[in-house]
Design an enzyme around this catalytic site. Sequence first.
Site, PDB file in Angstrom:
ATOM      1  N   LYS A  95       8.835  52.152   8.973  1.00 20.61           N
ATOM      2  CA  LYS A  95       7.292  51.876   8.486  1.00 20.61           C
ATOM      3  C   LYS A  95       7.136  53.173   7.631  1.00 20.61           C
ATOM      4  O   LYS A  95       7.058  54.092   8.050  1.00 20.61           O
ATOM      5  CB  LYS A  95       6.322  51.732   9.383  1.00 20.61           C
ATOM      6  CG  LYS A  95       5.021  51.504   8.631  1.00 20.61           C
ATOM      7  CD  LYS A  95       3.785  51.204   9.799  1.00 20.61           C
ATOM      8  CE  LYS A  95       2.663  50.567   9.255  1.00 20.61           C
ATOM      9  NZ  LYS A  95       1.796  51.672   8.118  1.00 20.61           N
ATOM     10  N   ARG A 115       1.830  51.148  -1.179  1.00 18.34           N
ATOM     11  CA  ARG A 115       2.470  49.569  -1.375  1.00 18.34           C
ATOM     12  C   ARG A 115       2.308  49.254  -2.963  1.00 18.34           C
ATOM     13  O   ARG A 115       1.421  49.452  -3.581  1.00 18.34           O
ATOM     14  CB  ARG A 115       1.693  48.767  -0.434  1.00 18.34           C
ATOM     15  CG  ARG A 115       2.174  47.354  -0.858  1.00 18.34           C
ATOM     16  CD  ARG A 115       1.610  46.464   0.530  1.00 18.34           C
ATOM     17  NE  ARG A 115       2.277  45.231   0.776  1.00 18.34           N
ATOM     18  CZ  ARG A 115       1.769  44.451   1.740  1.00 18.34           C
ATOM     19  NH1 ARG A 115       1.073  44.915   2.688  1.00 18.34           N
ATOM     20  NH2 ARG A 115       2.539  43.225   1.666  1.00 18.34           N
ATOM     21  N   ARG A 154      -2.163  47.854  -2.845  1.00 19.09           N
ATOM     22  CA  ARG A 154      -2.401  47.174  -1.888  1.00 19.09           C
ATOM     23  C   ARG A 154      -3.759  46.381  -1.856  1.00 19.09           C
ATOM     24  O   ARG A 154      -4.191  45.309  -1.924  1.00 19.09           O
ATOM     25  CB  ARG A 154      -2.515  47.925  -0.680  1.00 19.09           C
ATOM     26  CG  ARG A 154      -3.026  47.290   0.751  1.00 19.09           C
ATOM     27  CD  ARG A 154      -3.486  48.484   1.575  1.00 19.09           C
ATOM     28  NE  ARG A 154      -4.429  47.697   2.813  1.00 19.09           N
ATOM     29  CZ  ARG A 154      -4.255  47.479   3.922  1.00 19.09           C
ATOM     30  NH1 ARG A 154      -2.830  48.055   4.358  1.00 19.09           N
ATOM     31  NH2 ARG A 154      -5.005  47.052   4.627  1.00 19.09           N
ATOM     32  N   PHE A 213      10.806  45.656   0.514  1.00 16.36           N
ATOM     33  CA  PHE A 213      10.909  44.934   1.785  1.00 16.36           C
ATOM     34  C   PHE A 213      10.633  43.610   1.695  1.00 16.36           C
ATOM     35  O   PHE A 213      10.804  42.972   2.486  1.00 16.36           O
ATOM     36  CB  PHE A 213       9.815  45.804   2.949  1.00 16.36           C
ATOM     37  CG  PHE A 213       8.403  45.926   2.353  1.00 16.36           C
ATOM     38  CD1 PHE A 213       7.696  44.991   2.448  1.00 16.36           C
ATOM     39  CD2 PHE A 213       8.062  47.384   2.144  1.00 16.36           C
ATOM     40  CE1 PHE A 213       6.238  45.008   1.976  1.00 16.36           C
ATOM     41  CE2 PHE A 213       6.659  47.327   1.450  1.00 16.36           C
ATOM     42  CZ  PHE A 213       5.813  46.331   1.625  1.00 16.36           C
ATOM     43  N   ARG A 248      -3.327  38.047   7.973  1.00 14.35           N
ATOM     44  CA  ARG A 248      -2.610  39.199   9.005  1.00 14.35           C
ATOM     45  C   ARG A 248      -2.452  38.275   9.938  1.00 14.35           C
ATOM     46  O   ARG A 248      -3.156  37.578  10.750  1.00 14.35           O
ATOM     47  CB  ARG A 248      -4.098  39.893   9.137  1.00 14.35           C
ATOM     48  CG  ARG A 248      -3.595  41.395  10.310  1.00 14.35           C
ATOM     49  CD  ARG A 248      -4.674  41.925  10.840  1.00 14.35           C
ATOM     50  NE  ARG A 248      -5.539  42.681   9.583  1.00 14.35           N
ATOM     51  CZ  ARG A 248      -5.103  43.616   9.228  1.00 14.35           C
ATOM     52  NH1 ARG A 248      -3.981  44.281   9.578  1.00 14.35           N
ATOM     53  NH2 ARG A 248      -5.824  44.490   8.093  1.00 14.35           N
TER      54      ARG A 248
HETATM   55  P1  AMP Z   1      -1.103  49.428   7.794  1.00 15.49           P
HETATM   56  O1  AMP Z   1      -1.695  49.712   6.663  1.00 15.49           O
HETATM   57  O2  AMP Z   1      -1.052  50.322   8.933  1.00 15.49           O
HETATM   58  O3  AMP Z   1      -1.802  48.167   8.342  1.00 15.49           O
HETATM   59  O4  AMP Z   1       0.343  48.771   7.722  1.00 15.49           O
HETATM   60  C1  AMP Z   1       0.842  47.989   6.714  1.00 15.49           C
HETATM   61  C2  AMP Z   1       1.305  48.664   5.601  1.00 15.49           C
HETATM   62  O5  AMP Z   1       2.640  49.468   5.649  1.00 15.49           O
HETATM   63  C3  AMP Z   1       1.839  47.894   4.227  1.00 15.49           C
HETATM   64  O6  AMP Z   1       0.544  47.526   3.590  1.00 15.49           O
HETATM   65  C4  AMP Z   1       2.637  48.633   3.475  1.00 15.49           C
HETATM   66  O7  AMP Z   1       2.108  49.395   2.552  1.00 15.49           O
HETATM   67  C5  AMP Z   1       3.226  49.645   4.467  1.00 15.49           C
HETATM   68  N1  AMP Z   1       4.740  49.467   4.768  1.00 15.49           N
HETATM   69  C6  AMP Z   1       5.506  50.470   5.099  1.00 15.49           C
HETATM   70  N2  AMP Z   1       6.891  49.992   5.406  1.00 15.49           N
HETATM   71  C7  AMP Z   1       6.870  48.956   5.414  1.00 15.49           C
HETATM   72  C8  AMP Z   1       7.938  47.651   5.476  1.00 15.49           C
HETATM   73  N3  AMP Z   1       9.123  48.015   5.869  1.00 15.49           N
HETATM   74  N4  AMP Z   1       7.623  46.462   5.575  1.00 15.49           N
HETATM   75  C9  AMP Z   1       6.209  46.086   5.207  1.00 15.49           C
HETATM   76  N5  AMP Z   1       5.189  47.204   5.054  1.00 15.49           N
HETATM   77  C10 AMP Z   1       5.630  48.144   4.924  1.00 15.49           C
END
Ligand code: AMP
Length: 612
Positions: free
Chosen positions: A262, A267, A282, A352, A439
């Site tokens: 991650k 994004r 995003r 990804f 989600r």
């Molecule tokens: P969060 O913002 O904590 O909900 O995490 C989701 C975000 O992680 C996504 O919107 C992406 O921007 C980011 N992200 C980073 N690495 C990845 C990955 N390998 N696959 C999908 N999302 C990723």
Amino acid sequence: MIFDRFAEGLEALEKTSGRIDLAKGLSNLLLDLSPDETAKALYMVQGQLMPSFAGEPMGMAGSLLLRAIGRALETLKSPLSEADLKERLAATGDPGLLAESLLPSGERPPVSLAEVYDRLLAISRLSGAGSQEDKILHLSRLLADVSPLSARFVGRFVMGRLRLGVGDATILDALVQTEVPASDDGTARKAERKKVREELEGAYNLCSDLGRVGAVLREEGRAGIRKISPMVGYPVRMALCERLGSGEEIVEKIGRAAVESKYDGFRCQIHVDGKVSRLFSRNLEETTAMFPEIARAAVEIFAGRSAIFEGEALGYDAENDSYHPFQVTITRKRKHNVLEKSSEIPLKCLVFDILYLDGVSLMERPFSERRKILEGLFPVRVRGIADRELPPEGVFGASRLIVTEDPHEVDLFFDEVVEEGFEGVIAKRLDGVYAAGSRNFNWIKLKRSYKSALSDTVDLALIGYYRGKGLRTKLGIGAVLGAVYDPGTGEFQSVARIGSGLSEEGWRDLRAILEELRTEGPPAGVVSGLVPDFWVRPTVVVSVLADELTRSPTHRAGRREGEEEGFALRFPRMVSGPRGDKRAEDATTADELRRLYEIQRQRLSGKGGEGG
Ligand code: AMP
């Protein structure tokens, strides 16, 4: 439709509070519109001229509007001095009401909704030398051409202050009712309405343009809606992650899975067609100009083909052949001196997912198939657990991933990735579709912080604030009221009163922002057990850390029908100021909160067991 009639409709909506009534009122208004008018009306009720990703902000300064009102009064032969106007504005506090009260009523040739929209669009697009004066002139003519009531809404609209409380969810509900009207008790044809709602939401998720969805529905009906598919240039609403607390839970939930690093960067959803590429963030803002090296590399890689794909952009640290931490990467988020900065901190993009290729949507294909296509296009540098992550040589590389059904391997990979300074891992269901705008457990994140009690942050939409007391009196703010979002009902539900975490300056800045968002009484869709000194329209999102999640009779977050208690945060503190990258609807959801509670409960009972 004549604009004056539309303005009457807006006035009726303004007086309506509940979401159900708002949707009904809006659907009645929509039923009288042609498809073309539908798109324009839908943008306008949201205070926009275009879908938000197209970036057509109106946001005129109050002083310009005041001068336009002055000019309109001059042409109508009832001039007022600038000082007089300012005084009256100070008294009403609302430039829309001021325009309404000053402009005379009386017979005028009717002006259509479409014409007003077109004139506003023309005004917003005036730029360059002398454009300020031109804007004032054209706006003054528009104000003089419409009824006083219309002038109220035009005035508020141009200042970006049209606050009808009509969000995406309400618009979708209203569109449903134009197809299948709801009976008064809401029971008739419920299943059919639910189906139409799903179809409309699905179409919206693919094009992020409610105006287009509305126009297609009115023109071609549900058959047209079902035909909407991903298109280059229209951002797909992004898939989001659920979260779980361990490798074991992940494997139990989705079985054999792909587990990826991650990355903590930006994004990017990249659209390319021939020689043109566009990037979206995003929250679906266009970021092409900010990240030119990514835009360029996309065109080179696809060499005349078309595609939509997603990746995370990270600042590249050439000295250590590694990535920069987020604090450094974020400095690339700027509108000026972009080229200079891009040579200082070039970006790499870890791809990804791929959603569309050469005219064909891949979104319904299983993840494993999309990944195979992706690996055919972007180089894979490292696989496996023990290797150090190596940045791609060019701009793009495929994200690092393992495929496993062994929970220990997930945890091992997690530890490895965290040790390298990444945020954690995201596990992906091998047969999962790309779930646009939703989600769910197709993607599950496991982040370091979940490994100890409830120490992960939640993102809360602010719905109100409190006057400062004691040392904070001079700041004019002492605490804020934060809410989670429930996408099912469209509600913002209070979860915490937060009074710590910001510096004095941080509080001051926050107050300045919230002051602009103040509403009389609770905004539509907000439910709260606490009454703040000032309510605000949910717009600002902050990240909040807390010691514990508890059941609470005061707060409404996550409360289900028949339950007495919602959830509340204990000892909440802000760990960020307003987050520019999240909209209120991107706040932590009520369901996520319930799951966090579950994770915490399991963890606590696990600990208890050890102690006993
Ligand atoms: P969060 O913002 O904590 O909900 O995490 C989701 C975000 O992680 C996504 O919107 C992406 O921007 C980011 N992200 C980073 N690495 C990845 C990955 N390998 N696959 C999908 N999302 C990723």
